[in-house]
Design a protein around this motif. Structure first.
Motif: not given
Length: 107
Positions: A104, A85-87
């Motif tokens: 996002r 996940d990019i987060t």
């Protein structure tokens, strides 16, 4: 560890996926230069994110890029494959906070 060719292919695969995603393109008003720096390979790529597309991908760094992803080759492949996940990578992305929110949506 992935190779430079694996990473180049992953970026081009991401570009093709974004090109096919008309819904995301319509929602994203981002026009920024992008650098992807691979710390474990000592390699870099750069391109441009515009209208929800990733275009003009080429080898080499762009020190003036507005968005810089500094990561390992394996993390890049996992991110592009949707396994990361990019987060979880926010500390690896150098961009202004508003651009991060827009990214996002893209990834």
């Amino acid at each position: 560890m992935a190779t430079v060719d694996d990473c180049r292919k992953a970026l081009h695969d991401l570009a093709a996926r974004l090109e096919a995603n008309a819904e995301a393109r319509g929602k994203l008003d981002l026009d920024r230069t992008l650098a992807c720096r691979l710390t474990d390979l000592g390699a870099a790529f750069h391109g441009r994110i515009t209208e929800g597309r990733l275009v003009d991908i080429t080898d080499g760094d762009d020190p003036k890029a507005k968005i810089a992803l500094v990561t390992t080759s394996d993390e890049l492949l996992a991110l592009v494959a949707g396994k990361l996940d990019i987060t979880r990578m926010l500390t690896s992305i150098r961009a202004n906070p508003f651009d991060l929110l827009k990214l996002r949506k893209l990834l």
